[in-house]
Write a protein that holds these residues in place. Structure first.
Motif, PDB file in Angstrom:
ATOM      1  N   MET A   1       0.834  -1.205   0.000  1.00 50.36           N
ATOM      2  CA  MET A   1       0.000   0.000   0.000  1.00 50.36           C
ATOM      3  C   MET A   1       0.870   1.256   0.000  1.00 50.36           C
ATOM      4  SD  MET A   1      -2.951  -1.209   2.681  1.00 50.36           S
ATOM      5  CE  MET A   1      -4.191   0.044   2.353  1.00 50.36           C
ATOM      6  N   PHE A   2       1.955   1.211   0.760  1.00 53.98           N
ATOM      7  CA  PHE A   2       2.921   2.318   0.795  1.00 53.98           C
ATOM      8  C   PHE A   2       4.327   1.740   0.641  1.00 53.98           C
ATOM      9  CE2 PHE A   2      -0.668   4.353   2.988  1.00 53.98           C
ATOM     10  CZ  PHE A   2      -0.734   5.551   2.299  1.00 53.98           C
ATOM     11  N   PRO A   3       4.713   1.388  -0.601  1.00 54.02           N
ATOM     12  CA  PRO A   3       6.056   0.820  -0.810  1.00 54.02           C
ATOM     13  C   PRO A   3       7.133   1.848  -0.498  1.00 54.02           C
ATOM     14  CG  PRO A   3       4.979   1.270  -2.907  1.00 54.02           C
ATOM     15  CD  PRO A   3       3.955   1.523  -1.846  1.00 54.02           C
ATOM     16  N   GLN A   4       8.154   1.410   0.231  1.00 56.67           N
ATOM     17  CA  GLN A   4       9.217   2.329   0.647  1.00 56.67           C
ATOM     18  C   GLN A   4      10.206   2.519  -0.499  1.00 56.67           C
ATOM     19  OE1 GLN A   4      10.760   1.998   4.683  1.00 56.67           O
ATOM     20  NE2 GLN A   4      12.813   2.358   3.909  1.00 56.67           N
ATOM     21  N   LYS A   5      10.083   3.646  -1.172  1.00 64.42           N
ATOM     22  CA  LYS A   5      10.984   3.989  -2.272  1.00 64.42           C
ATOM     23  C   LYS A   5      11.797   5.206  -1.854  1.00 64.42           C
ATOM     24  CE  LYS A   5       8.043   1.979  -5.816  1.00 64.42           C
ATOM     25  NZ  LYS A   5       7.399   2.156  -7.134  1.00 64.42           N
ATOM     26  N   LEU A   6      12.829   4.933  -1.095  1.00 63.94           N
ATOM     27  CA  LEU A   6      13.707   5.983  -0.571  1.00 63.94           C
ATOM     28  C   LEU A   6      15.044   5.882  -1.286  1.00 63.94           C
ATOM     29  CD1 LEU A   6      14.311   8.239   1.442  1.00 63.94           C
ATOM     30  CD2 LEU A   6      14.774   6.510   3.175  1.00 63.94           C
ATOM     31  N   SER A   7      15.285   6.819  -2.184  1.00 64.25           N
ATOM     32  CA  SER A   7      16.497   6.809  -3.000  1.00 64.25           C
ATOM     33  C   SER A   7      17.551   7.715  -2.352  1.00 64.25           C
ATOM     34  CB  SER A   7      16.178   7.287  -4.408  1.00 64.25           C
ATOM     35  OG  SER A   7      17.360   7.544  -5.128  1.00 64.25           O
ATOM     36  N   GLU A   8      18.759   7.184  -2.176  1.00 63.38           N
ATOM     37  CA  GLU A   8      19.837   7.984  -1.618  1.00 63.38           C
ATOM     38  C   GLU A   8      20.777   8.383  -2.760  1.00 63.38           C
ATOM     39  OE1 GLU A   8      21.541   6.511   1.968  1.00 63.38           O
ATOM     40  OE2 GLU A   8      19.708   5.499   2.548  1.00 63.38           O
ATOM     41  N   ALA A   9      20.692   9.640  -3.138  1.00 57.99           N
ATOM     42  CA  ALA A   9      21.478  10.138  -4.263  1.00 57.99           C
ATOM     43  C   ALA A   9      22.938  10.291  -3.878  1.00 57.99           C
ATOM     44  CB  ALA A   9      20.906  11.465  -4.752  1.00 57.99           C
ATOM     45  N   GLU A  10      23.794  10.413  -4.883  1.00 55.58           N
ATOM     46  CA  GLU A  10      25.234  10.565  -4.660  1.00 55.58           C
ATOM     47  C   GLU A  10      25.523  11.876  -3.941  1.00 55.58           C
ATOM     48  OE1 GLU A  10      29.289  10.618  -7.377  1.00 55.58           O
ATOM     49  OE2 GLU A  10      27.439   9.761  -8.173  1.00 55.58           O
ATOM     50  N   THR A  11      26.450  11.831  -3.000  1.00 54.02           N
ATOM     51  CA  THR A  11      26.783  13.040  -2.230  1.00 54.02           C
ATOM     52  C   THR A  11      27.482  14.060  -3.098  1.00 54.02           C
ATOM     53  OG1 THR A  11      28.878  12.072  -1.533  1.00 54.02           O
ATOM     54  CG2 THR A  11      26.983  11.771  -0.071  1.00 54.02           C
ATOM     55  N   THR A  12      27.358  15.335  -2.662  1.00 53.79           N
ATOM     56  CA  THR A  12      28.029  16.406  -3.391  1.00 53.79           C
ATOM     57  C   THR A  12      29.112  17.020  -2.504  1.00 53.79           C
ATOM     58  OG1 THR A  12      26.404  18.008  -2.598  1.00 53.79           O
ATOM     59  CG2 THR A  12      25.982  16.983  -4.731  1.00 53.79           C
TER      60      THR A  12
END
Length: 201
Positions: A188-199
């Motif tokens: 119902m609430f799929p966890q789609k937490l994307s951790e982008a590349e650091t800057t």
């Protein structure tokens, strides 16, 4: 007058053996605490679909700069407001396909929970504690929504059911019963937490 005898000598020949035995004893009986690390479940590896097009409105961007400030959708935000903002994004339900979402159905925000993605990005100089605190708030947004739906469907918090399901000491018949419930709420609430590349700016 007879000469006084000196103090009796202590035979120190076995002291090395005693010290060695004590060392072994303490090595065997001492418990060394180890760092348990972070309790994070990584999503399963799935092959990417071909030609996937993600609309920008379905991405909720969270940036942490080197000073620990939050930029949410390019706007400064206090940490205390992050969880509520993430929840509003996740259950916006702009396309009307989510019949359990309680969002505003803002056409400029996410279509439905399945398409909603949270993108977390940080600077190389961001404090580790700040990063973890922000990540906890985002995971907390998913858990709050899942808890709400689990309470509605099963009268129990999702986090409690998931912990019981993942506990190896839980009887197999109970785990089998919980499996479908946990999976249903996760979908119902799929966890789609994307951790982008650091800057490094």
């Amino acid at each position: 007058m007879p000469r006084r005898k000196g103090a009796p000598e202590v035979n120190a020949g076995s002291m090395a053996d005693i010290a060695f035995l004590l060392l072994i004893f303490f090595l065997v009986t001492t418990t060394i605490e180890t760092d348990a690390g972070l309790d994070r479940m990584l999503p399963p590896i799935e092959p990417p679909d071909e030609n996937v097009v993600i609309k920008q409105k379905n991405i909720f961007t969270v940036n942490i700069n080197k000073n620990g400030q939050l930029l949410v959708e390019d706007q400064l935000m206090q940490l205390k407001d992050l969880r509520e903002a993430a929840m509003s994004f996740l259950e916006n339900g702009a396309d009307g396909s989510c019949n359990y979402c309680q969002g505003r159905k803002n056409p400029e925000s996410s279509d439905n929970p399945d398409k909603a993605i949270i993108s977390l990005k940080n600077d190389r100089e961001t404090k580790y504690s700040t990063y973890i605190t922000v990540q906890n708030e985002l995971v907390g947004a998913y858990n709050d929504l899942r808890n709400r739906e689990a309470q509605r469907l099963y009268g129990r918090d999702f986090t409690v059911m998931e912990a019981e399901f993942l506990n190896p000491e839980t009887p197999s018949n109970v785990r089998d019963e919980l499996k479908d419930k946990v999976k249903r709420v996760q979908e119902m609430f799929p966890q789609k937490l994307s951790e982008a590349e650091t800057t490094s700016n």
